[in-house]
Design a protein around this motif. Structure first.
Motif, PDB file in Angstrom:
ATOM      1  N   ILE A 123       0.737  -1.110   0.045  1.00  0.00           N
ATOM      2  CA  ILE A 123      -0.048   0.158   0.123  1.00  0.00           C
ATOM      3  C   ILE A 123       0.958   1.138  -0.068  1.00  0.00           C
ATOM      4  O   ILE A 123       0.570   2.220  -0.755  1.00  0.00           O
ATOM      5  CB  ILE A 123      -0.914  -0.032   1.231  1.00  0.00           C
ATOM      6  CG1 ILE A 123      -2.000  -1.132   1.144  1.00  0.00           C
ATOM      7  CG2 ILE A 123      -1.640   1.314   1.257  1.00  0.00           C
ATOM      8  CD1 ILE A 123      -2.608  -1.374   2.245  1.00  0.00           C
ATOM      9  N   SER A 124       1.871   1.145   0.799  1.00  0.00           N
ATOM     10  CA  SER A 124       2.648   2.473   1.191  1.00  0.00           C
ATOM     11  C   SER A 124       3.586   2.826  -0.195  1.00  0.00           C
ATOM     12  O   SER A 124       3.704   3.756  -0.588  1.00  0.00           O
ATOM     13  CB  SER A 124       3.669   2.272   2.223  1.00  0.00           C
ATOM     14  OG  SER A 124       3.146   2.310   3.440  1.00  0.00           O
ATOM     15  N   MET A 125       3.969   1.460  -0.858  1.00  0.00           N
ATOM     16  CA  MET A 125       4.635   1.916  -1.921  1.00  0.00           C
ATOM     17  C   MET A 125       4.008   2.934  -3.405  1.00  0.00           C
ATOM     18  O   MET A 125       4.614   3.899  -3.818  1.00  0.00           O
ATOM     19  CB  MET A 125       5.031   0.812  -3.021  1.00  0.00           C
ATOM     20  CG  MET A 125       6.464   0.242  -2.157  1.00  0.00           C
ATOM     21  SD  MET A 125       7.019  -1.232  -3.001  1.00  0.00           S
ATOM     22  CE  MET A 125       6.075  -2.675  -2.518  1.00  0.00           C
ATOM     23  N   TRP A 126       2.806   2.554  -3.344  1.00  0.00           N
ATOM     24  CA  TRP A 126       1.872   3.317  -4.131  1.00  0.00           C
ATOM     25  C   TRP A 126       1.801   4.785  -3.742  1.00  0.00           C
ATOM     26  O   TRP A 126       1.940   5.759  -4.458  1.00  0.00           O
ATOM     27  CB  TRP A 126       0.480   2.665  -4.505  1.00  0.00           C
ATOM     28  CG  TRP A 126      -0.700   3.391  -5.097  1.00  0.00           C
ATOM     29  CD1 TRP A 126      -1.583   4.192  -4.787  1.00  0.00           C
ATOM     30  CD2 TRP A 126      -0.479   3.607  -6.525  1.00  0.00           C
ATOM     31  NE1 TRP A 126      -1.925   4.908  -5.656  1.00  0.00           N
ATOM     32  CE2 TRP A 126      -1.733   4.293  -6.939  1.00  0.00           C
ATOM     33  CE3 TRP A 126       0.284   2.747  -7.752  1.00  0.00           C
ATOM     34  CZ2 TRP A 126      -2.059   4.539  -8.250  1.00  0.00           C
ATOM     35  CZ3 TRP A 126      -0.122   3.268  -8.878  1.00  0.00           C
ATOM     36  CH2 TRP A 126      -1.159   4.135  -9.042  1.00  0.00           C
ATOM     37  N   ILE A 127       1.292   4.878  -2.481  1.00  0.00           N
ATOM     38  CA  ILE A 127       1.161   6.348  -1.934  1.00  0.00           C
ATOM     39  C   ILE A 127       2.395   7.120  -2.161  1.00  0.00           C
ATOM     40  O   ILE A 127       2.430   8.207  -2.329  1.00  0.00           O
ATOM     41  CB  ILE A 127       0.690   6.084  -0.292  1.00  0.00           C
ATOM     42  CG1 ILE A 127      -0.721   5.631  -0.402  1.00  0.00           C
ATOM     43  CG2 ILE A 127       0.666   7.459   0.231  1.00  0.00           C
ATOM     44  CD1 ILE A 127      -1.299   5.167   0.942  1.00  0.00           C
ATOM     45  N   TYR A 128       3.443   6.565  -1.697  1.00  0.00           N
ATOM     46  CA  TYR A 128       4.867   7.317  -1.700  1.00  0.00           C
ATOM     47  C   TYR A 128       5.093   7.873  -3.009  1.00  0.00           C
ATOM     48  O   TYR A 128       5.630   8.996  -3.197  1.00  0.00           O
ATOM     49  CB  TYR A 128       5.902   6.369  -0.765  1.00  0.00           C
ATOM     50  CG  TYR A 128       5.732   6.347   0.453  1.00  0.00           C
ATOM     51  CD1 TYR A 128       5.234   7.272   1.464  1.00  0.00           C
ATOM     52  CD2 TYR A 128       5.960   5.075   1.183  1.00  0.00           C
ATOM     53  CE1 TYR A 128       5.028   7.246   2.714  1.00  0.00           C
ATOM     54  CE2 TYR A 128       5.789   4.751   2.699  1.00  0.00           C
ATOM     55  CZ  TYR A 128       5.515   5.982   3.276  1.00  0.00           C
ATOM     56  OH  TYR A 128       5.162   5.766   4.767  1.00  0.00           O
ATOM     57  N   PHE A 129       5.201   6.944  -3.815  1.00  0.00           N
ATOM     58  CA  PHE A 129       5.518   7.166  -5.170  1.00  0.00           C
ATOM     59  C   PHE A 129       4.820   8.228  -5.992  1.00  0.00           C
ATOM     60  O   PHE A 129       5.290   9.283  -6.501  1.00  0.00           O
ATOM     61  CB  PHE A 129       5.455   5.968  -6.212  1.00  0.00           C
ATOM     62  CG  PHE A 129       6.092   6.145  -7.518  1.00  0.00           C
ATOM     63  CD1 PHE A 129       7.584   6.170  -7.578  1.00  0.00           C
ATOM     64  CD2 PHE A 129       5.246   6.408  -8.623  1.00  0.00           C
ATOM     65  CE1 PHE A 129       7.873   6.359  -8.906  1.00  0.00           C
ATOM     66  CE2 PHE A 129       5.669   6.683  -9.751  1.00  0.00           C
ATOM     67  CZ  PHE A 129       7.279   6.475 -10.179  1.00  0.00           C
ATOM     68  N   ARG A 130       3.340   8.236  -5.838  1.00  0.00           N
ATOM     69  CA  ARG A 130       2.480   9.457  -5.998  1.00  0.00           C
ATOM     70  C   ARG A 130       2.859  10.533  -5.390  1.00  0.00           C
ATOM     71  O   ARG A 130       2.479  11.766  -6.031  1.00  0.00           O
ATOM     72  CB  ARG A 130       1.065   8.887  -5.830  1.00  0.00           C
ATOM     73  CG  ARG A 130       0.763   7.509  -6.976  1.00  0.00           C
ATOM     74  CD  ARG A 130      -0.528   7.619  -7.183  1.00  0.00           C
ATOM     75  NE  ARG A 130      -1.622   8.475  -7.003  1.00  0.00           N
ATOM     76  CZ  ARG A 130      -2.192   9.048  -8.149  1.00  0.00           C
ATOM     77  NH1 ARG A 130      -1.664   8.839  -9.479  1.00  0.00           N
ATOM     78  NH2 ARG A 130      -3.189  10.071  -7.899  1.00  0.00           N
TER      79      ARG A 130
END
Length: 189
Positions: free
Chosen positions: A38-45
């Motif tokens: 979940i965090s990978m998506w949020i941080y990248f965006r």
């Protein structure tokens, strides 16, 4: 809207993770497998590229931590990994790793559009070290997390991540209590 829902899911899984970590329960590593996704998506965006990359490490460390914490627990003649203090050679190694990682990550982030290089690289470097300390069940990992979490609160609010900011404020408070709890558990063992 999808990012907000993912942040809420990350918040809920993060709270479950904290509950299990606070109680030194190996199930924390199960949450550690889900939350990085979940965090990978949020941080990248949100342009937090070092935080994005560290979640790959978190995923790998979740598997390692689970194995280390539970490898002896099924054998009656061996206890699960006990909580302990970090020894001076390991502490010095952690400090050297922190410095090297902080510099290397900050340098790497100069090639991105990051607007928070020193903070993003610090939290990432310290998190790498703290996660290794957690996997080895060193009580001092809580001190490392207190530092990371305090910086993350400001960083995430600055970046407009209004669910992760409060999550990391909660993490900071829980890390203080977690240290005290683990100290009691360590003395009782």
């Amino acid at each position: 809207m999808a990012d907000t829902l993912l942040e809420i899911a990350g918040l809920l899984i993060g709270l479950l993770y904290l509950w299990w970590e606070y109680h030194a329960n190996p199930r924390l590593w199960i949450a550690s497998i889900v939350m990085p996704s979940i965090s990978m998506w949020i941080y990248f965006r949100n342009g937090l590229y070092a935080d994005f990359a560290i979640n790959i490490y978190y995923f790998i460390m979740a598997i390692y931590g689970y194995v280390v914490w539970t490898r002896h627990s099924t054998r009656p003649d061996k206890a699960a990994l006990p909580i302990s203090h970090i020894k001076m050679p390991q502490l010095l190694g952690c400090l050297l790793a922190l410095a090297a990682l902080w510099i290397a990550i900050a340098y790497g982030l100069t090639y991105t559009n990051s607007t928070v290089i020193p903070y993003d690289s610090f939290t990432t470097a310290m998190s790498i070290v703290a996660t290794w300390m957690l996997a080895r069940k060193y009580i001092e990992q809580w001190i490392a997390w207190i530092l990371v979490d305090m910086v993350c609160v400001g960083l995430y609010f600055y970046k407009g991540m209004y669910f992760y900011g409060p999550l990391y404020a909660i993490y900071t408070v829980v890390a203080v209590f977690g240290y005290l709890k683990w100290r009691k558990l360590m003395k009782a063992a």
